[in-house]
Motif scaffolding. Structure first.
Motif, PDB file in Angstrom:
ATOM      1  N   ALA A 239       0.838  -1.209   0.000  1.00  0.00           N
ATOM      2  CA  ALA A 239       0.000   0.000   0.000  1.00  0.00           C
ATOM      3  C   ALA A 239       0.873   1.259   0.000  1.00  0.00           C
ATOM      4  CB  ALA A 239      -0.928  -0.003   1.212  1.00  0.00           C
ATOM      5  N   PHE A 240       1.937   1.237   0.799  1.00  0.00           N
ATOM      6  CA  PHE A 240       2.824   2.405   0.853  1.00  0.00           C
ATOM      7  C   PHE A 240       3.536   2.586  -0.487  1.00  0.00           C
ATOM      8  CE2 PHE A 240       6.710   4.732   1.614  1.00  0.00           C
ATOM      9  CZ  PHE A 240       6.222   5.838   2.293  1.00  0.00           C
ATOM     10  N   LYS A 241       4.042   1.498  -1.047  1.00  0.00           N
ATOM     11  CA  LYS A 241       4.752   1.587  -2.331  1.00  0.00           C
ATOM     12  C   LYS A 241       3.839   2.146  -3.420  1.00  0.00           C
ATOM     13  CE  LYS A 241       6.989  -1.234  -5.838  1.00  0.00           C
ATOM     14  NZ  LYS A 241       7.251  -2.598  -6.293  1.00  0.00           N
ATOM     15  N   ALA A 242       2.646   1.591  -3.555  1.00  0.00           N
ATOM     16  CA  ALA A 242       1.711   2.061  -4.585  1.00  0.00           C
ATOM     17  C   ALA A 242       1.338   3.525  -4.344  1.00  0.00           C
ATOM     18  CB  ALA A 242       0.468   1.188  -4.599  1.00  0.00           C
ATOM     19  N   GLY A 243       1.015   3.855  -3.098  1.00  0.00           N
ATOM     20  CA  GLY A 243       0.646   5.234  -2.770  1.00  0.00           C
ATOM     21  C   GLY A 243       1.785   6.200  -2.999  1.00  0.00           C
ATOM     22  N   PHE A 244       2.989   5.796  -2.616  1.00  0.00           N
ATOM     23  CA  PHE A 244       4.136   6.693  -2.795  1.00  0.00           C
ATOM     24  C   PHE A 244       4.440   6.898  -4.272  1.00  0.00           C
ATOM     25  CE2 PHE A 244       8.658   7.865  -2.845  1.00  0.00           C
ATOM     26  CZ  PHE A 244       8.568   9.029  -2.096  1.00  0.00           C
ATOM     27  N   LEU A 245       4.322   5.855  -5.072  1.00  0.00           N
ATOM     28  CA  LEU A 245       4.539   6.022  -6.513  1.00  0.00           C
ATOM     29  C   LEU A 245       3.511   6.990  -7.108  1.00  0.00           C
ATOM     30  CD1 LEU A 245       5.457   2.373  -7.538  1.00  0.00           C
ATOM     31  CD2 LEU A 245       6.982   4.365  -7.500  1.00  0.00           C
ATOM     32  N   MET A 246       2.264   6.868  -6.684  1.00  0.00           N
ATOM     33  CA  MET A 246       1.243   7.821  -7.147  1.00  0.00           C
ATOM     34  C   MET A 246       1.582   9.230  -6.677  1.00  0.00           C
ATOM     35  SD  MET A 246      -2.376   5.816  -6.799  1.00  0.00           S
ATOM     36  CE  MET A 246      -2.075   4.191  -6.122  1.00  0.00           C
ATOM     37  N   THR A 247       2.037   9.354  -5.440  1.00  0.00           N
ATOM     38  CA  THR A 247       2.417  10.655  -4.889  1.00  0.00           C
ATOM     39  C   THR A 247       3.561  11.270  -5.686  1.00  0.00           C
ATOM     40  OG1 THR A 247       1.623  10.100  -2.687  1.00  0.00           O
ATOM     41  CG2 THR A 247       3.324  11.790  -2.817  1.00  0.00           C
ATOM     42  N   VAL A 248       4.527  10.464  -6.064  1.00  0.00           N
ATOM     43  CA  VAL A 248       5.648  10.965  -6.868  1.00  0.00           C
ATOM     44  C   VAL A 248       5.155  11.421  -8.237  1.00  0.00           C
ATOM     45  CG1 VAL A 248       7.796  10.298  -8.038  1.00  0.00           C
ATOM     46  CG2 VAL A 248       7.436   9.680  -5.634  1.00  0.00           C
ATOM     47  N   ILE A 249       4.249  10.681  -8.842  1.00  0.00           N
ATOM     48  CA  ILE A 249       3.689  11.081 -10.136  1.00  0.00           C
ATOM     49  C   ILE A 249       2.923  12.399  -9.994  1.00  0.00           C
ATOM     50  CG2 ILE A 249       1.986  10.492 -11.931  1.00  0.00           C
ATOM     51  CD1 ILE A 249       2.815   7.496 -11.405  1.00  0.00           C
ATOM     52  N   ILE A 250       2.067  12.491  -8.991  1.00  0.00           N
ATOM     53  CA  ILE A 250       1.304  13.721  -8.738  1.00  0.00           C
ATOM     54  C   ILE A 250       2.256  14.895  -8.564  1.00  0.00           C
ATOM     55  CG2 ILE A 250      -0.177  14.902  -7.041  1.00  0.00           C
ATOM     56  CD1 ILE A 250      -1.479  12.067  -6.555  1.00  0.00           C
ATOM     57  N   SER A 251       3.259  14.712  -7.715  1.00  0.00           N
ATOM     58  CA  SER A 251       4.213  15.779  -7.412  1.00  0.00           C
ATOM     59  C   SER A 251       5.032  16.168  -8.636  1.00  0.00           C
ATOM     60  CB  SER A 251       5.140  15.345  -6.275  1.00  0.00           C
ATOM     61  OG  SER A 251       4.398  15.057  -5.118  1.00  0.00           O
ATOM     62  N   THR A 252       5.425  15.197  -9.436  1.00  0.00           N
ATOM     63  CA  THR A 252       6.236  15.476 -10.623  1.00  0.00           C
ATOM     64  C   THR A 252       5.432  16.252 -11.663  1.00  0.00           C
ATOM     65  OG1 THR A 252       7.599  13.536 -10.185  1.00  0.00           O
ATOM     66  CG2 THR A 252       7.636  14.409 -12.445  1.00  0.00           C
ATOM     67  N   ILE A 253       4.181  15.902 -11.842  1.00  0.00           N
ATOM     68  CA  ILE A 253       3.326  16.669 -12.761  1.00  0.00           C
ATOM     69  C   ILE A 253       3.185  18.099 -12.252  1.00  0.00           C
ATOM     70  CG2 ILE A 253       0.958  16.907 -13.659  1.00  0.00           C
ATOM     71  CD1 ILE A 253       0.902  13.785 -13.749  1.00  0.00           C
ATOM     72  N   TYR A 254       2.988  18.260 -10.949  1.00  0.00           N
ATOM     73  CA  TYR A 254       2.876  19.580 -10.335  1.00  0.00           C
ATOM     74  C   TYR A 254       4.138  20.403 -10.607  1.00  0.00           C
ATOM     75  CZ  TYR A 254       2.292  22.904  -6.415  1.00  0.00           C
ATOM     76  OH  TYR A 254       2.177  24.024  -5.627  1.00  0.00           O
ATOM     77  N   VAL A 255       5.301  19.790 -10.402  1.00  0.00           N
ATOM     78  CA  VAL A 255       6.574  20.485 -10.628  1.00  0.00           C
ATOM     79  C   VAL A 255       6.730  20.840 -12.100  1.00  0.00           C
ATOM     80  CG1 VAL A 255       9.095  20.220 -10.576  1.00  0.00           C
ATOM     81  CG2 VAL A 255       7.732  19.493  -8.605  1.00  0.00           C
ATOM     82  N   ALA A 256       6.430  19.901 -12.984  1.00  0.00           N
ATOM     83  CA  ALA A 256       6.576  20.153 -14.421  1.00  0.00           C
ATOM     84  C   ALA A 256       5.668  21.293 -14.883  1.00  0.00           C
ATOM     85  CB  ALA A 256       6.282  18.877 -15.212  1.00  0.00           C
ATOM     86  N   VAL A 257       4.432  21.289 -14.419  1.00  0.00           N
ATOM     87  CA  VAL A 257       3.501  22.362 -14.801  1.00  0.00           C
ATOM     88  C   VAL A 257       3.992  23.702 -14.248  1.00  0.00           C
ATOM     89  CG1 VAL A 257       1.135  23.235 -14.505  1.00  0.00           C
ATOM     90  CG2 VAL A 257       1.512  20.844 -15.123  1.00  0.00           C
ATOM     91  N   TRP A 258       4.506  23.705 -13.028  1.00  0.00           N
ATOM     92  CA  TRP A 258       5.019  24.966 -12.462  1.00  0.00           C
ATOM     93  C   TRP A 258       6.195  25.478 -13.286  1.00  0.00           C
ATOM     94  CZ3 TRP A 258       3.949  29.245 -10.628  1.00  0.00           C
ATOM     95  CH2 TRP A 258       4.924  30.104 -10.151  1.00  0.00           C
ATOM     96  N   LEU A 259       7.083  24.594 -13.727  1.00  0.00           N
ATOM     97  CA  LEU A 259       8.221  25.034 -14.539  1.00  0.00           C
ATOM     98  C   LEU A 259       7.747  25.671 -15.842  1.00  0.00           C
ATOM     99  CD1 LEU A 259      10.701  22.078 -13.984  1.00  0.00           C
ATOM    100  CD2 LEU A 259      10.940  24.418 -13.143  1.00  0.00           C
ATOM    101  N   VAL A 260       6.738  25.084 -16.466  1.00  0.00           N
ATOM    102  CA  VAL A 260       6.187  25.659 -17.698  1.00  0.00           C
ATOM    103  C   VAL A 260       5.587  27.033 -17.412  1.00  0.00           C
ATOM    104  CG1 VAL A 260       4.363  25.413 -19.449  1.00  0.00           C
ATOM    105  CG2 VAL A 260       5.801  23.446 -18.833  1.00  0.00           C
TER     106      VAL A 260
END
Length: 168
Positions: free
Chosen positions: A71-92
């Motif tokens: 559960a932690f692994k799956a949730g953390f991977l989703m969290t990393v994806i969410i966070s990475t999209i957030y960072v990428a959009v902010w950079l744009v």
């Protein structure tokens, strides 16, 4: 499982990024007004709600069973994806539409500072402007906005999902 992680991670990233775009637009149109921190926090709650639901779906598809680690692994991977999209959009946004963000944000922080805190806030703004001179600094600061909160939500969700699966 990987498909579920990707699906809910991307959905959460879209949600939090859409809110960020709205807040950024508001800031750009109203540089004298501080945007609502509650709105930003609410967007993260909605985004990480997709992660919670994604882990639930994984548990449901696994005969209602999931270990804390899974559960932690799956949730953390989703969290990393969410966070990475957030960072990428902010950079744009930052590099293409709002390159003077730090000046406006710094001015806003100083304007809203209590008189006794002006010196401290001035130093903080100076440090933030230095960090924003580098793309690595911007990326790091943006991850710090979202990833720690998402990690805490992931941890709590893994505990709950594991507890729920042991009751089945």
């Amino acid at each position: 499982m990987n498909r579920t992680i990707l699906k809910f991670g991307v959905l959460g990233g879209i949600i939090v990024s859409a809110f960020m775009c709205l807040v950024t637009y508001f800031m750009k149109q109203n540089p004298e007004q501080q945007p609502s921190m509650i709105l930003g926090f609410t967007s993260m709650v909605f985004a990480f709600g997709t992660m919670i639901y994604g882990v639930f779906q994984i548990r449901k598809n696994n005969a209602n069973q999931i270990s804390f680690g899974a559960a932690f692994k799956a949730g953390f991977l989703m969290t990393v994806i969410i966070s990475t999209i957030y960072v990428a959009v902010w950079l744009v946004i930052f590099y293409n539409f709002f390159p003077n963000f730090m000046e406006i944000y710094g001015d806003m922080m100083l304007k809203n500072a209590k008189p006794e805190d002006v010196a401290k806030v001035t130093e903080e703004v100076k440090w933030m402007k230095e960090v924003y001179q580098s793309p690595i600094g911007i990326i790091g600061m943006t991850y710090v906005e979202i990833l720690p909160f998402g990690t805490v939500v992931t941890l709590l969700n893994a505990l709950v999902q594991n507890k729920m699966s042991s009751k089945s």
